[in-house]
Scaffold this active site. Structure first.
Site, PDB file in Angstrom:
ATOM      1  N   GLU A 162       0.831  -1.216   0.000  1.00 46.61           N
ATOM      2  CA  GLU A 162       0.000   0.000   0.000  1.00 46.61           C
ATOM      3  C   GLU A 162       0.864   1.264   0.000  1.00 46.61           C
ATOM      4  OE1 GLU A 162      -3.322  -0.093   2.724  1.00 46.61           O
ATOM      5  OE2 GLU A 162      -3.322   2.084   2.878  1.00 46.61           O
ATOM      6  N   LYS A 205      -7.182  -1.039  11.566  1.00 45.90           N
ATOM      7  CA  LYS A 205      -6.603  -1.425  10.269  1.00 45.90           C
ATOM      8  C   LYS A 205      -5.395  -0.536   9.968  1.00 45.90           C
ATOM      9  CE  LYS A 205      -6.146  -1.790   5.638  1.00 45.90           C
ATOM     10  NZ  LYS A 205      -5.319  -0.965   4.745  1.00 45.90           N
ATOM     11  N   ASP A 249       4.237 -14.758  11.380  1.00 39.89           N
ATOM     12  CA  ASP A 249       2.903 -15.204  10.964  1.00 39.89           C
ATOM     13  C   ASP A 249       1.890 -14.083  11.212  1.00 39.89           C
ATOM     14  OD1 ASP A 249       0.391 -16.366  10.802  1.00 39.89           O
ATOM     15  OD2 ASP A 249       0.959 -18.212  11.828  1.00 39.89           O
ATOM     16  N   HIS A 282      -2.187  10.126  -0.504  1.00 43.05           N
ATOM     17  CA  HIS A 282      -2.439   8.822  -1.105  1.00 43.05           C
ATOM     18  C   HIS A 282      -2.430   8.913  -2.617  1.00 43.05           C
ATOM     19  CE1 HIS A 282      -3.523   5.393   1.279  1.00 43.05           C
ATOM     20  NE2 HIS A 282      -4.242   4.920   0.288  1.00 43.05           N
TER      21      HIS A 282
HETATM   22  C1  MEV Z   1      -5.891   2.822   5.090  1.00 42.03           C
HETATM   23  O1  MEV Z   1      -5.136   1.700   4.731  1.00 42.03           O
HETATM   24  C2  MEV Z   1      -5.898   3.003   6.586  1.00 42.03           C
HETATM   25  C3  MEV Z   1      -6.779   4.136   7.129  1.00 42.03           C
HETATM   26  O2  MEV Z   1      -8.115   3.954   6.672  1.00 42.03           O
HETATM   27  C4  MEV Z   1      -6.698   4.061   8.636  1.00 42.03           C
HETATM   28  C5  MEV Z   1      -7.658   4.993   9.369  1.00 42.03           C
HETATM   29  O3  MEV Z   1      -8.713   5.344   8.810  1.00 42.03           O
HETATM   30  O4  MEV Z   1      -7.333   5.311  10.521  1.00 42.03           O
HETATM   31  C6  MEV Z   1      -6.345   5.472   6.604  1.00 42.03           C
END
Ligand code: MEV
Length: 435
Positions: free
Chosen positions: A85, A265, A281, A378
């Site tokens: 990413e 995430k 892992d 991004h």
């Molecule tokens: C993207 O990979 C991760 C985010 O969505 C995390 C977040 O929203 O805190 C940018």
């Protein structure tokens, strides 16, 4: 392992891959050849891959990058990350730099204790069975330890046990195994199988599963950091405003599982990338992390942020079973180099570093979201991938990416047009022949 190092490599991101390799090798105390041989072609040849899993037809590479500026408990770490990413590595390095301005990450780790589960079914009297098992505690620990002599020699072994009554004649016995520098899955499963027959005899029930638990909540790491508000600011946003916005974002995640999932995430973006780069892992790490995040009955953020005076303070707690010995590091050159680069002295130290990178990723995401939004940074990086997909190579990639990004049209069509324009502009115009 390599000695203490400096993780500040200013301008690293601006260099070519060749130049970065030279700079990194020097900073890490390895030769460029050593570095390149380990990670070129993904660090794993097809022949070896065929010995690791079944039905192999090839290997699959991902970018291998270095996160900088990471300081944990006063020591610098250059941290390898494997991730597909865009933005994740740059964002983690940036946030680690902000955290460094407040002294870096303060981390602590529990002993590397994993839980080995032995399930019993059809137990006629759960209380009596539980009492009998506990009365034979020493015998069972000895039985478990005899199955893992190498681990005992390295200072680990079975440390204790507990019995849990799950109702309806089902008991589960937990054996707590100190795995030292191993992730521990094989060791823990060996212990479970070695003690099972005796546990069954003592319980009067039927033996069920014998396997580790990936909810390794006896093996947690705790990370804390303090970021001065001024380190959070940018040209457009005052540090205090960013601090308060990050706290509001944290509160949102604390109140809403939908947001907590995405919050976590973002944290796993950084953490998993280190787990992968060191041959660990990541499915085990993921399942443990999310189970732990749900332990109150509601899914919650693993890392929370608060204002403290002028500073932003972050706190993270996560179960984390990583190894620095055994597993893929035996057979995967890239994983072995990943471990060498991070240079952790133990599996616990590796876990503290990996979790710190997770915390940096979380902060970077919240800071971006709470200010300019995530898309600007991004999209600039995404534009490069689109440029490559359109056929750009070498210097063309940057030129095409810049054009489509400034046009606000990050599409394949726009990139193909931009590539044609870039190539046309690059062809020297021949002087017209005189008539
Ligand atoms: C993207 O990979 C991760 C985010 O969505 C995390 C977040 O929203 O805190 C940018």
């Amino acid at each position: 392992m390599v000695g203490k190092r400096n993780s500040r490599l200013p301008g690293f991101y601006k260099l070519s891959v060749e130049q970065r390799r030279r700079m990194a090798a020097e900073a890490l105390g390895v030769t460029v050849d050593e570095l390149v041989q380990a990670i070129e072609n993904g660090g794993l040849g097809c022949e070896r891959a065929d010995k690791i899993i079944e039905n192999v037809v090839g290997t699959f590479a991902l970018p291998f990058a270095l996160t900088l500026n990471v300081k944990v408990n006063g020591d610098d770490f250059v941290v390898p990350m494997v991730v597909e990413e865009p933005s994740v590595v740059a964002a983690a390095s940036n946030a680690a730099k902000m955290i460094r301005a407040g002294g870096g990450f303060e981390a602590e780790a529990d002993d590397p204790i994993m839980i080995s589960q032995v399930q019993l079914d059809g137990v006629p009297d759960a209380t009596t069975a539980g009492d009998r098992i506990m009365q034979h505690r020493s015998e069972l620990l000895e039985l478990g330890n005899r199955a893992v002599p190498g681990l005992v020699r390295r200072g680990g072994g079975v440390r204790g046990l507990e019995v849990r009554d799950l109702g309806e004649g089902m008991l589960v016995v937990h054996f707590f195994v100190d795995c030292r520098d191993a992730m521990g899955a094989n060791l823990v499963n060996t212990v479970a199988e070695a003690v099972a027959d005796r546990v069954q005899e003592l319980s009067g029930g039927d033996i069920g599963l014998r396997i580790l638990s990936n909810l390794c909540d006896e093996r947690k790491v705790r990370i804390r950091c303090r970021v001065p508000a001024h380190a959070l600011g940018s040209k457009e946003f005052a540090g205090e405003a960013v601090r308060d916005a990050v706290v509001r974002a944290s509160r949102f995640a604390e109140k809403d599982p939908y947001r907590a999932t995405t919050h976590n995430k973002g944290l796993m973006n950084g953490l998993d990338a280190v787990v992968l780069a060191t041959g660990n892992d990541w499915r085990a790490v993921e399942s443990g992390a999310h189970a732990y995040a749900s332990r109150s009955g509601t899914y919650r953020p693993l890392c929370v942020w608060r204002a403290d005076g002028n500073d932003l303070v972050g706190e993270l707690e996560i179960p984390l079973s990583l190894g620095t010995v055994g597993g893929p590091s035996r057979v995967h050159d890239g994983a072995r180099m990943g471990l060498k680069i991070v240079g952790a002295q133990s599996a616990s130290e590796l876990a503290m570093v990996a979790a710190s990178v997770g915390m940096a990723s979380n902060l970077a995401a919240l800071r971006a979201l709470a200010t300019e939004g995530i898309q600007r940074g991004h999209m600039a990086l995404h534009a490069r991938s689109v440029a490559i997909a359109a056929g750009a190579s070498g210097d063309e990639v940057e030129a095409v990416a810049k054009r489509i990004h400034s046009q606000g049209q990050i599409t394949l069509d726009a990139a193909e047009t931009a590539l044609r324009d870039v190539r046309r502009a690059a062809v020297p115009v021949r002087p017209q022949a005189r008539p």
